[in-house]
Design a protein around this motif. Structure first.
Motif, mmCIF file in Angstrom:
data_model
loop_
_atom_site.group_PDB
_atom_site.id
_atom_site.type_symbol
_atom_site.label_atom_id
_atom_site.label_comp_id
_atom_site.label_asym_id
_atom_site.label_seq_id
_atom_site.Cartn_x
_atom_site.Cartn_y
_atom_site.Cartn_z
ATOM 1 N N PHE A 197 -7.872 -5.227 -4.558
ATOM 2 C CA PHE A 197 -7.966 -5.331 -3.100
ATOM 3 C C PHE A 197 -8.511 -6.684 -2.660
ATOM 4 C CE2 PHE A 197 -8.359 -0.942 -4.357
ATOM 5 C CZ PHE A 197 -7.657 -0.219 -3.398
ATOM 6 N N ARG B 59 -2.590 11.925 -8.281
ATOM 7 C CA ARG B 59 -3.450 11.305 -9.289
ATOM 8 C C ARG B 59 -2.681 10.848 -10.521
ATOM 9 N NH1 ARG B 59 -7.738 15.102 -11.092
ATOM 10 N NH2 ARG B 59 -8.150 13.358 -12.483
ATOM 11 N N ARG C 9 0.816 -1.218 0.000
ATOM 12 C CA ARG C 9 0.000 0.000 0.000
ATOM 13 C C ARG C 9 0.848 1.266 0.000
ATOM 14 N NH1 ARG C 9 -5.312 -0.194 1.707
ATOM 15 N NH2 ARG C 9 -4.970 1.554 3.117
ATOM 16 N N ASN D 26 -3.613 14.047 -2.234
ATOM 17 C CA ASN D 26 -4.255 13.069 -3.111
ATOM 18 C C ASN D 26 -4.378 13.599 -4.534
ATOM 19 O OD1 ASN D 26 -4.666 10.767 -1.545
ATOM 20 N ND2 ASN D 26 -6.453 11.680 -0.540
ATOM 21 N N LEU E 285 -1.266 4.716 -0.672
ATOM 22 C CA LEU E 285 -2.478 4.650 0.139
ATOM 23 C C LEU E 285 -2.058 4.617 1.597
ATOM 24 C CD1 LEU E 285 -4.905 2.190 -1.674
ATOM 25 C CD2 LEU E 285 -5.036 4.667 -1.499
ATOM 26 N N MET F 158 -7.606 0.584 -17.451
ATOM 27 C CA MET F 158 -6.827 1.820 -17.371
ATOM 28 C C MET F 158 -5.435 1.663 -17.971
ATOM 29 S SD MET F 158 -8.796 4.037 -15.827
ATOM 30 C CE MET F 158 -7.692 5.249 -15.112
ATOM 31 N N ASN G 134 -13.761 -4.214 -3.246
ATOM 32 C CA ASN G 134 -14.060 -2.780 -3.225
ATOM 33 C C ASN G 134 -14.731 -2.282 -4.494
ATOM 34 O OD1 ASN G 134 -13.008 -2.654 -0.699
ATOM 35 N ND2 ASN G 134 -11.027 -1.845 -1.331
ATOM 36 N N ASN H 248 1.596 2.700 -3.821
ATOM 37 C CA ASN H 248 0.768 3.741 -4.453
ATOM 38 C C ASN H 248 0.320 4.783 -3.431
ATOM 39 O OD1 ASN H 248 -1.209 2.342 -3.109
ATOM 40 N ND2 ASN H 248 -2.562 2.128 -4.868
ATOM 41 N N VAL I 169 -0.872 3.089 -11.910
ATOM 42 C CA VAL I 169 -0.622 1.981 -10.987
ATOM 43 C C VAL I 169 -1.967 1.412 -10.553
ATOM 44 C CG1 VAL I 169 0.439 1.305 -8.814
ATOM 45 C CG2 VAL I 169 1.441 3.151 -10.169
ATOM 46 N N ARG J 47 -1.008 7.610 -9.734
ATOM 47 C CA ARG J 47 -1.905 6.496 -9.436
ATOM 48 C C ARG J 47 -2.634 5.981 -10.672
ATOM 49 N NH1 ARG J 47 -4.171 8.847 -3.758
ATOM 50 N NH2 ARG J 47 -2.723 7.798 -2.368
ATOM 51 N N ARG J 48 -2.852 6.854 -11.641
ATOM 52 C CA ARG J 48 -3.583 6.382 -12.820
ATOM 53 C C ARG J 48 -2.797 5.327 -13.581
ATOM 54 N NH1 ARG J 48 -4.432 11.447 -16.572
ATOM 55 N NH2 ARG J 48 -4.755 9.923 -18.219
ATOM 56 N N VAL K 151 -9.277 -2.356 -13.303
ATOM 57 C CA VAL K 151 -7.901 -1.880 -13.285
ATOM 58 C C VAL K 151 -7.253 -1.977 -14.669
ATOM 59 C CG1 VAL K 151 -5.602 -2.363 -12.388
ATOM 60 C CG2 VAL K 151 -7.553 -2.311 -10.836
ATOM 61 N N MET L 268 -4.597 -1.171 -8.640
ATOM 62 C CA MET L 268 -4.584 -1.936 -7.391
ATOM 63 C C MET L 268 -5.825 -2.805 -7.268
ATOM 64 S SD MET L 268 -3.514 -0.762 -3.700
ATOM 65 C CE MET L 268 -3.320 -1.929 -2.372
#
Lengths: 224, 276, 215
Positions: free
Chosen positions: B114, B104, B67, B100, B72, B184, B118, B70, B110, B107-108, B181, B112
């Protein structure tokens, strides 16, 4: 009640009912909007801001609605705030509701599973988008029962506005009662009327709730 | 802001151009909750198209490490770089934690997956996949839906596009989450115990999708308790214990040749559980 | 804002606050009695009693308190009972409170595991004994926080009895501000007094709750 009375007072009562609905709807709208903004502001990590909002909520929830109305309507002019009774009533209802709505929204926000927000963050979604598309719909589902309950409570609170002479249904009814000397019958009728009204608001809310949570229901996958 | 050729930007460009440059470099990363050190001085490099599995007992810090990649989870010391770009902090000294909003862009790229899937319960499978395509990739609704359908087909769920998550099995939900995911086109995928919440008979379908992704050359970091997957699919395996990487290397080496007693003990519990 | 106005009025306001407190306390206490009776009626298994209880709860929770108050105020003389406004006010508060309290108890009773009554029945307890020895004591414990909350709600609601002329805190504030033309100061002071009482009650509720959780 004899029919002459209805002819004589019917229009006034109808007008009063219109004012009741107006006050209720506008009060709810202000309360919901203000409550939502308060909830959002409370999430900002600025201590003094949080204290102020917390104090606002505690003060509103810790004092009688009637005192708040008196302050706004009778006390307002002393600080240059001269409001008409109906305006004061709507504003009062909105302010009063906002504190309760803010708390309901806060609980709803916290009830949205953290993972759903993390999933959105990890995809690079902007906060506005996450709020609108992930958090709000999730919140709505869990807060609807409490929101409806609060709106039903506000329906009842509208009668308090008669005390500051807002010409809503209760006010018109009391005028009629005083003029006809038929106080008890009129009030009994009014009681039955409000009983039905509040019951209707609650029923409507429950219907809405089932509708909006339909996608969550699956026999093998029960989610609280 | 004026557009200037900052050193960071040029480093990124060089890194992106170089295929042999690592995807993820983790240097001296530590994290503590008060006096409880959950990560201690972690070093780890993940190359492009590599699959690295993180294994270890619960509480060993493997999920926390994942975590952190990325952001989190916030790491305190050390640095993590993805394709040369520092994760979570500015390149200035002293470094400043990024918001955050500033994260962005990173993260776009990478993705993830869960443990608890989620998925967003109020959206259909298709809408779950299409949402970020609209909001992040800027596709229009029709193009996003088209692409989402394609992705659901890739994970074998073309016929479930209009189902809400509550109507799907755990394995199906996790496959939707993977489709969400891969739609993307991430450069890197992180998996946080993707099969731990699943009934045993549903684990296989999710692992198969992950195997396919690995075969296509996706760079993956996977926290898992599925030792079979780690042994057969991973290029390298890291064994974490009490916040440290206690063993690291190709699966054969880690599973059969490591002298680390804690690892032997850890693997022993698996052998016992699976022999009945 | 003139602070001296508040200082002058404070003795009267505090005296009125005491009236507000004891009226509310009395309302909650009588509400307890009504609430327990209604709750027992609804759980008794007798359909008639259950329905009557249900209608009672629905009516007193659905009709605005102000209307209930006026209803009682005008009804009592009609059936030949001539009472001072204070009695009408306390009756209204108790009846309303009873409806809420019975719901609180119903929720708490449902929190008592069903197996306990069965165990008692198996041991040969009478149903009256089961109620007084097993169900109600536990229900009471579960419901303490909700009851303190109910007292706070009633304290705020009691401001409405000002309309029938009971000289509690709100009515007294009205009277004073009508004579000194300082409504802002007086209502502010009244608001602060209400807030102080309610905050103290809330604090008390938290303490009791913590105590119950420990023991």
């Amino acid at each position: 009640m004899d029919s002459n009375l209805l002819v004589q007072y019917g229009p006034a009562l109808l007008r009063g009912f219109g004012v009741t609905i107006l006050c209720w709807a506008a009060g709810c709208a202000i309360g919901l909007a203000l409550g939502f903004v308060l909830m959002l502001l409370r999430r900002i990590e600025v201590k003094p801001l949080r204290w102020i909002i917390r104090a606002y909520i505690e003060v509103i929830r810790g004092t009688p609605f009637l005192i708040q109305l008196f302050l706004l309507y009778s006390g307002g002019p002393a600080i240059g705030l001269r409001l008409e009774a109906t305006t004061a009533g709507i504003l009062g209802l909105g302010v009063y509701g906002s504190a309760y709505f803010a708390e309901i929204f806060r609980a709803g926000y916290q009830a949205v599973p953290k993972g759903q927000v993390e999933a959105a963050l990890s995809l690079g979604m902007p906060y506005g988008g996450i709020l609108r598309r992930v958090i709000l719909p999730g919140m709505l589902v869990s807060t609807i029962p409490a929101l409806v309950n609060m709106m039903a409570i506000l329906t009842k609170e509208t009668v308090v506005l008669s005390i500051i002479t807002v010409p809503e249904l209760m006010y018109e009814m009391q005028t009629m009662a005083a003029e006809t000397f038929a106080s008890f019958e009129t009030i009994l009728g009014m009681a039955l009327f409000y009983w039905l009204l509040v019951e209707a608001v609650s029923r409507l809310g429950r219907r809405l709730e089932t509708r909006m949570t339909r996608f969550l229901s699956h026999p093998s996958n029960a989610r609280a | 802001m004026a557009v200037t050729d900052t050193p960071t930007a040029s480093v990124q460009r060089v890194a992106a151009a170089d295929d042999t440059a690592p995807m993820v470099t983790i240097r001296g990363v530590s994290k503590a909750y008060g006096s409880n050190e959950v990560l201690r001085d972690i070093d780890l490099t993940v190359n492009k198209s590599e699959v690295v599995c993180l294994i270890g007992p619960s509480g060993s810090g493997k999920s926390t490490l994942l975590r952190c990649i990325n952001f989190l989870e916030v790491y305190d010391r050390g640095e993590i770089r993805i394709e040369g770009q520092l994760v979570g902090y500015s390149e200035t000294t002293p470094r400043r934690r990024l918001s955050n909003a500033e994260l962005r862009g990173l993260r776009r790229n990478v993705g993830m997956v869960f443990q608890q899937f989620n998925l967003w319960p109020h959206m259909t499978a298709l809408e779950n996949v299409a949402e970020a395509l609209v909001q992040v990739r800027g596709l229009d609704k029709i193009a996003a839906a088209e692409r989402a359908r394609l992705m659901l087909a890739r994970v074998g769920l073309a016929d479930k596009a209009d189902s809400y998550p509550s109507r799907l099995s755990g394995g199906q939900q996790q496959r939707v989450a993977i489709a969400r995911v891969i739609a993307m086109e991430p450069h890197l995928m992180l998996f946080d115990e993707p099969t731990s919440a699943l009934d045993p008979e549903l684990v296989g379908e999710v692992l198969q999708v992950m195997r396919d992704l690995a075969a296509e050359g996706m760079t993956m970091v996977v926290v898992t308790h599925e030792m079979g997957f780690a042994a057969n699919v991973a290029d390298r395996v890291a064994f974490l214990d009490r916040g440290r990487i206690a063993a690291f290397g190709p699966p054969r080496q880690v599973f059969h040749e490591s002298p680390e007693p804690r690892l032997t003990q850890f693997l022993q519990t698996y052998h016992e559980r699976n022999s009945f | 804002m003139k602070f001296s106005v508040i200082v002058d009025a404070l003795p009267h306001l505090l005296g009125a606050a005491v009236t507000t407190i004891w009226i509310s306390l009395l309302g909650v206490l009588l509400g307890q009695v009504i609430g327990v009776l209604v709750c027992v009626a609804r759980q008794s298994g007798n359909r008639g009693l259950d329905m009557a209880g249900g209608v009672y709860v629905s009516f007193f929770r659905g009709v605005p308190l102000l209307i209930q108050l006026l209803l009682i105020y005008y009804m009592l003389p009609l059936i030949g009972i001539d009472v001072p406004p204070l009695v009408a006010a306390i009756s209204a508060l108790s009846l309303a409170s009873g409806a809420y309290v019975s719901e609180i108890y119903r929720g708490s009773l449902n929190a008592v595991p069903h197996g306990q009554s069965e165990a008692a029945l198996a041991l040969g307890f009478s149903s009256a004994t089961i109620w007084t020895r097993i169900l109600l004591p536990q229900a009471f414990r579960f419901s303490v926080p909700a009851l303190v909350n109910e007292l706070i709600l009633l304290l705020k609601a009691s401001s409405l009895i000002s309309v029938v002329g009971v000289a509690e805190l709100t009515r007294t504030s009205q009277t004073i501000s009508a004579s000194n033309f300082r409504p802002l100061e007086i209502y502010l002071a009244a608001g602060v007094i209400y807030l102080a009482i309610n905050s103290a009650l809330a604090l008390f509720g938290t303490l009791v709750e913590r105590r119950l959780q420990q023991g």
